[in-house]
Design a protein around this motif. Structure first.
Motif, mmCIF file in Angstrom:
data_model
loop_
_atom_site.group_PDB
_atom_site.id
_atom_site.type_symbol
_atom_site.label_atom_id
_atom_site.label_comp_id
_atom_site.label_asym_id
_atom_site.label_seq_id
_atom_site.Cartn_x
_atom_site.Cartn_y
_atom_site.Cartn_z
ATOM 1 N N PRO A 102 0.822 -1.218 0.000
ATOM 2 C CA PRO A 102 0.000 0.000 0.000
ATOM 3 C C PRO A 102 0.852 1.263 0.000
ATOM 4 N N GLU A 103 1.972 1.233 0.710
ATOM 5 C CA GLU A 103 2.848 2.408 0.765
ATOM 6 C C GLU A 103 3.427 2.732 -0.608
ATOM 7 N N ARG A 104 3.809 1.706 -1.355
ATOM 8 C CA ARG A 104 4.350 1.943 -2.694
ATOM 9 C C ARG A 104 3.275 2.474 -3.629
ATOM 10 N N LEU A 105 2.063 1.968 -3.499
ATOM 11 C CA LEU A 105 0.986 2.448 -4.358
ATOM 12 C C LEU A 105 0.661 3.913 -4.066
ATOM 13 N N GLN A 113 -0.910 5.263 -10.582
ATOM 14 C CA GLN A 113 -1.932 4.509 -9.857
ATOM 15 C C GLN A 113 -3.028 4.047 -10.816
ATOM 16 N N GLU A 114 -3.407 4.939 -11.719
ATOM 17 C CA GLU A 114 -4.431 4.583 -12.711
ATOM 18 C C GLU A 114 -3.957 3.439 -13.596
ATOM 19 N N ARG A 115 -2.684 3.463 -13.959
ATOM 20 C CA ARG A 115 -2.147 2.380 -14.791
ATOM 21 C C ARG A 115 -2.197 1.051 -14.040
ATOM 22 N N CYS A 116 -1.838 1.081 -12.756
ATOM 23 C CA CYS A 116 -1.915 -0.141 -11.963
ATOM 24 C C CYS A 116 -3.351 -0.654 -11.867
ATOM 25 N N ASP A 217 7.343 -2.993 -10.442
ATOM 26 C CA ASP A 217 8.633 -2.403 -10.781
ATOM 27 C C ASP A 217 8.655 -0.962 -10.289
ATOM 28 N N GLU A 218 9.459 -0.695 -9.264
ATOM 29 C CA GLU A 218 9.499 0.649 -8.695
ATOM 30 C C GLU A 218 10.088 1.666 -9.657
ATOM 31 N N THR A 219 10.924 1.231 -10.586
ATOM 32 C CA THR A 219 11.547 2.158 -11.537
ATOM 33 C C THR A 219 10.542 2.678 -12.553
ATOM 34 N N THR A 220 9.718 1.782 -13.067
ATOM 35 C CA THR A 220 8.752 2.168 -14.098
ATOM 36 C C THR A 220 7.366 2.458 -13.544
#
Length: 321
Positions: A102-105, A113-116, A217-220
């Motif tokens: 949740p923290e990463r989101l 967020q919309e892409r996820c 993927d935290e980078t992208t």
């Protein structure tokens, strides 16, 4: 070390073309243990009979699911049963990524967020579209009761019976006061209403779509895959939404439902909230049955807070039928 050496031996016996150079424990659940091999492979071994049955379902289901979902999922290359124990194992190329906490989101830009939400909504639509009949042909069990997965296996039987049995267990504990008991009775009545708006037809569901099973993927800022299908059953698709709601809350789920394509987002979201309250009740029941004292009060409070929010939303002192 002896344990890992033994696992390495079993891996090389089961996959003769694979030489184990490095191995580390990836995780352990109620039914399976997972290992990362050579930083490139995930091997999962059942450590009891129920785990073996779960992996056998994955062996049958995942190759076909690969044909209908776009997000990466485990692509089983090695599978079988260990000669020492007769229990199942599977192995697949490691899907890169870290868990979508949740923290990463929350830390993502709105567009990410919309892409996820788009990717997960599409994944669930595609998985659920495989259909109940085909999933059952592949060995997936059908359960009217969404929370049929237990530590002992998959509890089958009519949904009404399962709800009432779990309700009676809860009500037998003194921590459930009269008001909470009345609320839970009303909640079960609502969840068993076959005409409730927002419900969806049964479908094959992931069954445990929690953050550790959603790779990122935290980078992208993109989702890289979904893993661990050992809890897959045919039941209400709302079960998958409940896990996402529990982890990422209502705003994200609302975005996801839009991309999933439900007819009435508000009605489905309300249905998810009700099922989530029962999920909280089942988490509380687990602590009570296992006498896990540190968890009882926090989970009781979580349930009461959800009840209070629902009461404020409905404008009365209990659920409306």
């Amino acid at each position: 070390m002896d344990h890992l050496q033994d696992i390495a031996r079993q891996i090389e016996q089961s996959a003769p073309d694979l030489h184990v150079q490095t191995i580390r424990v990836e995780g352990e659940g109620d039914f399976c243990r997972a290992y990362t091999v050579n930083d490139a492979w995930i091997f999962r071994f059942a450590w009891n009979e129920e785990g073996s049955r779960a992996l056998e379902r994955e062996m049958a289901l995942l190759p076909e699911l690969h044909q209908v979902v776009m997000l990466p999922i485990p692509n089983i290359v090695y599978s079988g049963h260990l000669p020492d124990t007769g229990l199942a194992f599977v192995a697949y190329p490691r899907i890169p990524g870290t868990e979508l906490t949740p923290e990463r989101l929350v830390a993502l830009e709105t567009v990410d967020q919309e892409r996820c939400a788009t990717d997960l909504g599409r994944f669930l639509r595609e998985m659920h579209s495989l259909g109940s009949a085909r999933a059952m042909q592949l060995g997936v069990l059908r359960c009217g009761y969404p929370f049929c997965r237990t530590e002992e296996g998959i509890a089958q039987g009519p949904a009404a019976l399962r709800y009432r049995l779990e309700l009676q267990k809860l009500l037998s504990y003194p921590v459930i006061d009269a008001d909470t008991g009345r609320y839970l009775r009303s909640l079960v009545d609502n969840l068993l209403d076959p005409l409730a708006p927002g419900e969806l037809p049964q479908a094959p569901v992931h069954g445990d779509l929690s953050p550790e099973h959603i790779l990122f993927d935290e980078t992208t800022g993109t989702i890289t895959g979904v893993i661990d299908f050992s809890d897959v059953v045919v039941t209400s698709p709302l079960l998958d939404f409940v896990y996402l709601y529990h982890s990422y809350e209502a705003d994200f789920l609302t975005m996801l439902l839009k991309h999933y394509g439900v007819a009435d987002i508000a009605a489905t979201l309300q249905r998810v909230r009700l099922l989530h309250q029962w999920y909280l009740a089942m988490r509380l029941l687990w602590t009570l049955e296992h006498d896990y004292q540190p968890g009882i009060e926090p989970r009781l409070q979580a349930l009461k807070e959800a009840m209070a929010t629902e009461n404020r939303t409905s404008g009365d002192d209990g659920l409306t039928s």
